[in-house]
Scaffold this motif. Structure first.
Motif, PDB file in Angstrom:
ATOM      1  N   ARG A 268       0.815  -1.214   0.000  1.00  0.00           N
ATOM      2  CA  ARG A 268       0.000   0.000   0.000  1.00  0.00           C
ATOM      3  C   ARG A 268       0.849   1.266   0.000  1.00  0.00           C
ATOM      4  O   ARG A 268       0.331   2.367   0.162  1.00  0.00           O
ATOM      5  CB  ARG A 268      -0.933   0.000   1.221  1.00  0.00           C
ATOM      6  CG  ARG A 268      -1.952  -1.141   1.186  1.00  0.00           C
ATOM      7  CD  ARG A 268      -2.742  -1.230   2.458  1.00  0.00           C
ATOM      8  NE  ARG A 268      -3.673  -2.351   2.418  1.00  0.00           N
ATOM      9  CZ  ARG A 268      -4.388  -2.774   3.451  1.00  0.00           C
ATOM     10  NH1 ARG A 268      -4.264  -2.174   4.622  1.00  0.00           N
ATOM     11  NH2 ARG A 268      -5.208  -3.792   3.336  1.00  0.00           N
TER      12      ARG A 268
ATOM     13  N   HIS B 294     -10.406  -7.848   8.941  1.00  0.00           N
ATOM     14  CA  HIS B 294      -8.946  -7.685   8.876  1.00  0.00           C
ATOM     15  C   HIS B 294      -8.389  -7.290  10.247  1.00  0.00           C
ATOM     16  O   HIS B 294      -7.616  -6.341  10.362  1.00  0.00           O
ATOM     17  CB  HIS B 294      -8.568  -6.642   7.819  1.00  0.00           C
ATOM     18  CG  HIS B 294      -7.125  -6.744   7.388  1.00  0.00           C
ATOM     19  ND1 HIS B 294      -6.592  -5.998   6.370  1.00  0.00           N
ATOM     20  CD2 HIS B 294      -6.090  -7.495   7.865  1.00  0.00           C
ATOM     21  CE1 HIS B 294      -5.311  -6.272   6.219  1.00  0.00           C
ATOM     22  NE2 HIS B 294      -4.985  -7.183   7.115  1.00  0.00           N
TER      23      HIS B 294
ATOM     24  N   ARG C 176      -3.865 -11.206   1.959  1.00  0.00           N
ATOM     25  CA  ARG C 176      -4.539 -10.099   1.298  1.00  0.00           C
ATOM     26  C   ARG C 176      -5.688 -10.680   0.485  1.00  0.00           C
ATOM     27  O   ARG C 176      -5.579 -11.777  -0.072  1.00  0.00           O
ATOM     28  CB  ARG C 176      -3.583  -9.336   0.378  1.00  0.00           C
ATOM     29  CG  ARG C 176      -2.537  -8.480   1.098  1.00  0.00           C
ATOM     30  CD  ARG C 176      -3.155  -7.226   1.692  1.00  0.00           C
ATOM     31  NE  ARG C 176      -2.152  -6.305   2.219  1.00  0.00           N
ATOM     32  CZ  ARG C 176      -1.797  -6.252   3.498  1.00  0.00           C
ATOM     33  NH1 ARG C 176      -2.347  -7.084   4.369  1.00  0.00           N
ATOM     34  NH2 ARG C 176      -0.892  -5.371   3.903  1.00  0.00           N
TER      35      ARG C 176
ATOM     36  N   VAL D 238      -9.415 -10.931   5.257  1.00  0.00           N
ATOM     37  CA  VAL D 238      -8.943  -9.899   4.340  1.00  0.00           C
ATOM     38  C   VAL D 238      -9.846  -9.886   3.116  1.00  0.00           C
ATOM     39  O   VAL D 238     -10.329 -10.932   2.676  1.00  0.00           O
ATOM     40  CB  VAL D 238      -7.472 -10.133   3.959  1.00  0.00           C
ATOM     41  CG1 VAL D 238      -6.567  -9.849   5.140  1.00  0.00           C
ATOM     42  CG2 VAL D 238      -7.240 -11.564   3.491  1.00  0.00           C
TER      43      VAL D 238
END
Length: 324
Positions: A76, A290, A237, A262
């Motif tokens: 990110r 998450h 993820r 996630v």
């Protein structure tokens, strides 16, 4: 006298541990983004502490010498936002907390905990003793857990489930590389042998980082390779698992259940992303926001890592957990 470092903190979670961050060898100038735009806070900063960062956040003439992620993942942090001569470091300590989450979810799914809880709240006492046809649940002892990725999280899962008597298999980029002390597995597969791992696993745990190679790694072909009674738990993820393929596999009974921590898409405040709603209708899922690694101890240790790296930067010494 050398001036204090200017340190900008944009991650709201680690901001709550400012007292731990400030435990550096000498005092520095701290700026927190809670009441300012990231661009204002980052202007003139020597160190940027963040969970996410875009090129638009950065000032026109960025001065950062260290970009410090507040977790293990740096997917990110936009590469275009990192000054050419800046170091990038990450931190961890989430392995044990996430491993506990994995075991909790595996037990909930294997024992149909949500279904039993709902029936009890409705006034129904349904067991194999009172209602013929009620399925027996399976114990984790003696079953096989397959771990996709064998880094900090995967190794913590392996250590925890060993005490439950589970057999551990895992995929690893370099399967022949020695494991740390205290970590063991019954078999380590190469990443190219994923189908073999899936075929023998009762619980499949996804812990690999999100990269161009792992995006969509667990798709329809992977679910074809899994056992119908197997469950999938994703703590990596969201996009590592193909959303549509997972939904189809759960809906059609191609796998027995899934624990999803996630997601595909980001929340808007406390509103869950759209991807949550379709899985919420399925009874064979455990859905969490998450938060598998959100133990207080994790963030205290992460803040200590960041403070230590700030000291090392200040002293001109090599940084720890440098990833760039």
């Amino acid at each position: 006298m050398v001036r204090p470092l200017r340190i900008a903190v944009t991650d709201p979670i680690i901001t709550g541990f400012a007292g731990h961050l400030r435990l550096t060898a000498r005092e520095h100038e701290w700026r927190f983004a809670a009441d300012s735009s990231p661009r204002e806070v980052l202007d003139g900063a020597d160190v940027v502490v963040c969970s996410r960062l875009t090129a638009e956040d950065m000032p026109d003439a960025p001065s950062a010498r260290l970009i410090h992620a507040t977790g293990a993942g740096i997917d990110r942090i936009d590469a275009d936002a990192i000054p050419a001569d800046a170091a990038v470091c990450n931190t961890g300590h989430h392995g044990s907390a996430i491993a506990e989450h994995v075991v909790m979810v595996a037990m909930m799914l294997n024992r149909r905990a949500l279904e039993a809880d709902r029936q009890m709240r409705e006034g129904t006492w349904r067991t194999v003793a009172t209602a013929p046809g009620t399925p027996f649940h399976s114990a984790l002892r003696g079953s096989t857990i397959g771990i996709l990725g064998f880094g900090e999280i995967g190794q913590a899962v392996a250590q925890l489930v060993a005490g439950l008597g589970m057999r551990v298999v895992a995929t690893r980029r370099r399967p022949d590389q020695p494991l740390p002390d205290g970590v063991s597995a019954d078999r380590i597969y190469a990443e190219s042998e994923l189908a073999s791992l899936l075929a023998e696993s009762d619980v499949v745990v996804v812990t690999v980082p999100l990269t161009s190679e792992t995006r969509g790694l667990v798709g329809s072909g992977a679910f074809d390779a899994m056992r119908p009674e197997a469950i999938l738990i994703n703590v990596a993820r969201g996009p590592v698992v193909d959303e549509d393929a997972l939904f189809e596999a759960l809906s059609a009974g191609r796998i027995a259940g899934a624990g999803i921590d996630v997601w595909w898409g980001a929340p808007s405040g406390t509103a869950a992303p759209e991807s949550v709603s379709r899985f919420a209708a399925l009874e064979n899922t455990v859905l969490t926001p998450h938060f598998s690694g959100h133990a207080r101890e994790v963030f205290e240790q992460r803040a200590a890592d960041i403070a230590r790296n700030i000291d090392l930067l200040d002293q001109g010494l090599p940084l720890e957990r440098r990833v760039r």
